[in-house]
Design a protein around this motif. Structure first.
Motif, PDB file in Angstrom:
ATOM      1  N   ILE A 169     -24.374  91.008  78.427  1.00  0.00           N
ATOM      2  CA  ILE A 169     -22.924  90.849  78.316  1.00  0.00           C
ATOM      3  C   ILE A 169     -22.329  92.156  77.821  1.00  0.00           C
ATOM      4  O   ILE A 169     -22.863  92.764  76.878  1.00  0.00           O
ATOM      5  CB  ILE A 169     -22.549  89.725  77.345  1.00  0.00           C
ATOM      6  N   GLY A 170     -21.242  92.558  78.423  1.00  0.00           N
ATOM      7  CA  GLY A 170     -20.591  93.793  78.000  1.00  0.00           C
ATOM      8  C   GLY A 170     -19.116  93.606  77.767  1.00  0.00           C
ATOM      9  O   GLY A 170     -18.483  92.722  78.359  1.00  0.00           O
ATOM     10  N   TRP A 171     -18.574  94.436  76.905  1.00  0.00           N
ATOM     11  CA  TRP A 171     -17.136  94.526  76.687  1.00  0.00           C
ATOM     12  C   TRP A 171     -16.634  95.824  77.308  1.00  0.00           C
ATOM     13  O   TRP A 171     -17.196  96.893  77.057  1.00  0.00           O
ATOM     14  CB  TRP A 171     -16.794  94.496  75.205  1.00  0.00           C
ATOM     15  N   PHE A 172     -15.584  95.706  78.080  1.00  0.00           N
ATOM     16  CA  PHE A 172     -14.960  96.836  78.766  1.00  0.00           C
ATOM     17  C   PHE A 172     -13.472  96.809  78.446  1.00  0.00           C
ATOM     18  O   PHE A 172     -12.930  95.769  78.070  1.00  0.00           O
ATOM     19  CB  PHE A 172     -15.180  96.728  80.279  1.00  0.00           C
ATOM     20  N   ARG A 173     -12.827  97.943  78.607  1.00  0.00           N
ATOM     21  CA  ARG A 173     -11.390  97.962  78.383  1.00  0.00           C
ATOM     22  C   ARG A 173     -10.721  98.864  79.408  1.00  0.00           C
ATOM     23  O   ARG A 173     -11.331  99.794  79.940  1.00  0.00           O
ATOM     24  CB  ARG A 173     -11.058  98.439  76.964  1.00  0.00           C
ATOM     25  N   GLN A 174      -9.461  98.548  79.650  1.00  0.00           N
ATOM     26  CA  GLN A 174      -8.687  99.359  80.580  1.00  0.00           C
ATOM     27  C   GLN A 174      -7.266  99.483  80.058  1.00  0.00           C
ATOM     28  O   GLN A 174      -6.563  98.481  79.886  1.00  0.00           O
ATOM     29  CB  GLN A 174      -8.681  98.764  81.986  1.00  0.00           C
TER      30      GLN A 174
ATOM     31  N   MET B 105     -25.426  99.010  82.047  1.00  0.00           N
ATOM     32  CA  MET B 105     -24.326  98.095  82.312  1.00  0.00           C
ATOM     33  C   MET B 105     -22.992  98.695  81.880  1.00  0.00           C
ATOM     34  O   MET B 105     -22.017  98.665  82.628  1.00  0.00           O
ATOM     35  CB  MET B 105     -24.560  96.768  81.591  1.00  0.00           C
ATOM     36  N   CYS B 106     -22.963  99.256  80.682  1.00  0.00           N
ATOM     37  CA  CYS B 106     -21.720  99.829  80.168  1.00  0.00           C
ATOM     38  C   CYS B 106     -21.285 101.060  80.956  1.00  0.00           C
ATOM     39  O   CYS B 106     -20.105 101.252  81.206  1.00  0.00           O
ATOM     40  CB  CYS B 106     -21.891 100.197  78.696  1.00  0.00           C
ATOM     41  N   MET B 107     -22.233 101.883  81.327  1.00  0.00           N
ATOM     42  CA  MET B 107     -21.871 103.139  81.982  1.00  0.00           C
ATOM     43  C   MET B 107     -21.486 102.935  83.444  1.00  0.00           C
ATOM     44  O   MET B 107     -20.664 103.662  83.975  1.00  0.00           O
ATOM     45  CB  MET B 107     -23.013 104.141  81.843  1.00  0.00           C
ATOM     46  N   LEU B 108     -22.077 101.946  84.106  1.00  0.00           N
ATOM     47  CA  LEU B 108     -21.773 101.734  85.516  1.00  0.00           C
ATOM     48  C   LEU B 108     -20.501 100.918  85.717  1.00  0.00           C
ATOM     49  O   LEU B 108     -19.755 101.146  86.673  1.00  0.00           O
ATOM     50  CB  LEU B 108     -22.953 101.060  86.207  1.00  0.00           C
ATOM     51  N   ALA B 109     -20.258  99.924  84.852  1.00  0.00           N
ATOM     52  CA  ALA B 109     -19.035  99.114  84.913  1.00  0.00           C
ATOM     53  C   ALA B 109     -18.743  98.644  86.336  1.00  0.00           C
ATOM     54  O   ALA B 109     -17.647  98.813  86.854  1.00  0.00           O
ATOM     55  CB  ALA B 109     -17.849  99.900  84.369  1.00  0.00           C
ATOM     56  N   ARG B 110     -19.724  98.040  86.953  1.00  0.00           N
ATOM     57  CA  ARG B 110     -19.590  97.653  88.362  1.00  0.00           C
ATOM     58  C   ARG B 110     -18.608  96.501  88.534  1.00  0.00           C
ATOM     59  O   ARG B 110     -18.580  95.559  87.761  1.00  0.00           O
ATOM     60  CB  ARG B 110     -20.938  97.236  88.932  1.00  0.00           C
ATOM     61  N   SER B 111     -17.831  96.559  89.606  1.00  0.00           N
ATOM     62  CA  SER B 111     -16.900  95.476  89.900  1.00  0.00           C
ATOM     63  C   SER B 111     -17.630  94.196  90.257  1.00  0.00           C
ATOM     64  O   SER B 111     -17.066  93.107  90.193  1.00  0.00           O
ATOM     65  CB  SER B 111     -15.967  95.882  91.042  1.00  0.00           C
ATOM     66  N   GLY B 112     -18.897  94.303  90.634  1.00  0.00           N
ATOM     67  CA  GLY B 112     -19.667  93.135  91.028  1.00  0.00           C
ATOM     68  C   GLY B 112     -20.189  92.288  89.881  1.00  0.00           C
ATOM     69  O   GLY B 112     -20.779  91.223  90.110  1.00  0.00           O
ATOM     70  N   TYR B 113     -19.994  92.723  88.631  1.00  0.00           N
ATOM     71  CA  TYR B 113     -20.358  91.874  87.495  1.00  0.00           C
ATOM     72  C   TYR B 113     -19.514  90.599  87.517  1.00  0.00           C
ATOM     73  O   TYR B 113     -18.456  90.542  88.144  1.00  0.00           O
ATOM     74  CB  TYR B 113     -20.089  92.585  86.167  1.00  0.00           C
ATOM     75  N   ARG B 114     -19.938  89.595  86.796  1.00  0.00           N
ATOM     76  CA  ARG B 114     -19.082  88.443  86.540  1.00  0.00           C
ATOM     77  C   ARG B 114     -18.086  88.860  85.454  1.00  0.00           C
ATOM     78  O   ARG B 114     -18.507  89.293  84.385  1.00  0.00           O
ATOM     79  CB  ARG B 114     -19.892  87.250  86.066  1.00  0.00           C
ATOM     80  N   TRP B 115     -16.794  88.698  85.703  1.00  0.00           N
ATOM     81  CA  TRP B 115     -15.758  89.173  84.782  1.00  0.00           C
ATOM     82  C   TRP B 115     -14.934  88.015  84.237  1.00  0.00           C
ATOM     83  O   TRP B 115     -14.665  87.027  84.945  1.00  0.00           O
ATOM     84  CB  TRP B 115     -14.818  90.147  85.493  1.00  0.00           C
ATOM     85  N   GLY B 116     -14.501  88.162  82.983  1.00  0.00           N
ATOM     86  CA  GLY B 116     -13.523  87.249  82.427  1.00  0.00           C
ATOM     87  C   GLY B 116     -12.117  87.681  82.798  1.00  0.00           C
ATOM     88  O   GLY B 116     -11.926  88.664  83.530  1.00  0.00           O
TER      89      GLY B 116
ATOM     90  N   GLU C  44     -13.369 101.367  81.064  1.00  0.00           N
ATOM     91  CA  GLU C  44     -14.354 102.022  80.199  1.00  0.00           C
ATOM     92  C   GLU C  44     -15.296 100.977  79.604  1.00  0.00           C
ATOM     93  O   GLU C  44     -14.830  99.957  79.089  1.00  0.00           O
ATOM     94  CB  GLU C  44     -13.626 102.766  79.071  1.00  0.00           C
ATOM     95  N   GLY C  45     -16.582 101.256  79.647  1.00  0.00           N
ATOM     96  CA  GLY C  45     -17.546 100.407  78.968  1.00  0.00           C
ATOM     97  C   GLY C  45     -17.519 100.686  77.478  1.00  0.00           C
ATOM     98  O   GLY C  45     -17.756 101.816  77.067  1.00  0.00           O
ATOM     99  N   VAL C  46     -17.223  99.685  76.683  1.00  0.00           N
ATOM    100  CA  VAL C  46     -17.084  99.840  75.239  1.00  0.00           C
ATOM    101  C   VAL C  46     -18.408  99.560  74.535  1.00  0.00           C
ATOM    102  O   VAL C  46     -18.888 100.369  73.749  1.00  0.00           O
ATOM    103  CB  VAL C  46     -15.989  98.896  74.715  1.00  0.00           C
ATOM    104  N   SER C  47     -18.984  98.408  74.800  1.00  0.00           N
ATOM    105  CA  SER C  47     -20.240  98.020  74.172  1.00  0.00           C
ATOM    106  C   SER C  47     -20.894  96.940  75.004  1.00  0.00           C
ATOM    107  O   SER C  47     -20.208  96.076  75.558  1.00  0.00           O
ATOM    108  CB  SER C  47     -19.994  97.503  72.747  1.00  0.00           C
ATOM    109  N   CYS C  48     -22.216  97.001  75.084  1.00  0.00           N
ATOM    110  CA  CYS C  48     -22.972  96.029  75.868  1.00  0.00           C
ATOM    111  C   CYS C  48     -24.201  95.600  75.090  1.00  0.00           C
ATOM    112  O   CYS C  48     -24.736  96.369  74.284  1.00  0.00           O
ATOM    113  CB  CYS C  48     -23.378  96.625  77.214  1.00  0.00           C
ATOM    114  N   ILE C  49     -24.651  94.366  75.354  1.00  0.00           N
ATOM    115  CA  ILE C  49     -25.819  93.830  74.663  1.00  0.00           C
ATOM    116  C   ILE C  49     -26.700  93.120  75.689  1.00  0.00           C
ATOM    117  O   ILE C  49     -26.224  92.315  76.493  1.00  0.00           O
ATOM    118  CB  ILE C  49     -25.402  92.887  73.511  1.00  0.00           C
TER     119      ILE C  49
END
Length: 127
Positions: A34-39, A107-118, A46-51
């Motif tokens: 799971i990752g947190w991203f922000r725009q 995960m954080c660095m690639l920030a792919r659109s294909g992830y499942r997003w909230g 931007e990938g903020v933090s991932c676990i």
């Protein structure tokens, strides 16, 4: 498939704190990183933090290291982002995303659109 719902955003003064939550449902939670991203407006996502789900290994962007902490509670199927010492430049829409078996850094660095997003939650840091 995993579904994600973010909560916890809001307006906070510089130097303040917020905790974001990402609640998951619909799939085997521990298989997913799971990752947190922000725009922010006019900026790239931007990938903020991932676990990582399998071992809890974490990654943080340089801009948040030492201020933000990511954690996960498998019993609640929830990932948290504790944000301290917030700055105006942290203002953005924050999204959580899920990807099975991803490494945290990739995960954080690639920030792919294909992830499942909230759906995202707004964080505004302003006096």
């Amino acid at each position: 498939q995993l579904k994600l719902v973010e909560s916890g955003g809001g307006l906070v003064q510089p130097g303040g704190s917020l905790r974001l939550s990402c609640a998951a449902s619909g799939a085997t939670f521990d298989d997913y990183s799971i990752g947190w991203f922000r725009q922010a407006p006019g900026k790239e996502r931007e990938g903020v933090s991932c676990i990582r789900g399998t071992d809890g290994f974490t990654y943080y962007a340089d801009s948040v290291t030492g201020r933000f902490t990511i954690s996960r509670d498998s019993t609640k199927k929830t990932v948290y982002l504790q944000m301290n010492t917030l700055k105006p430049e942290d203002t953005a829409v924050y999204y959580c995303a899920a990807e099975p078996f991803a490494t945290a850094q990739a995960m954080c660095m690639l920030a792919r659109s294909g992830y499942r997003w909230g759906q995202g939650t707004q964080v505004t840091v302003s006096s």
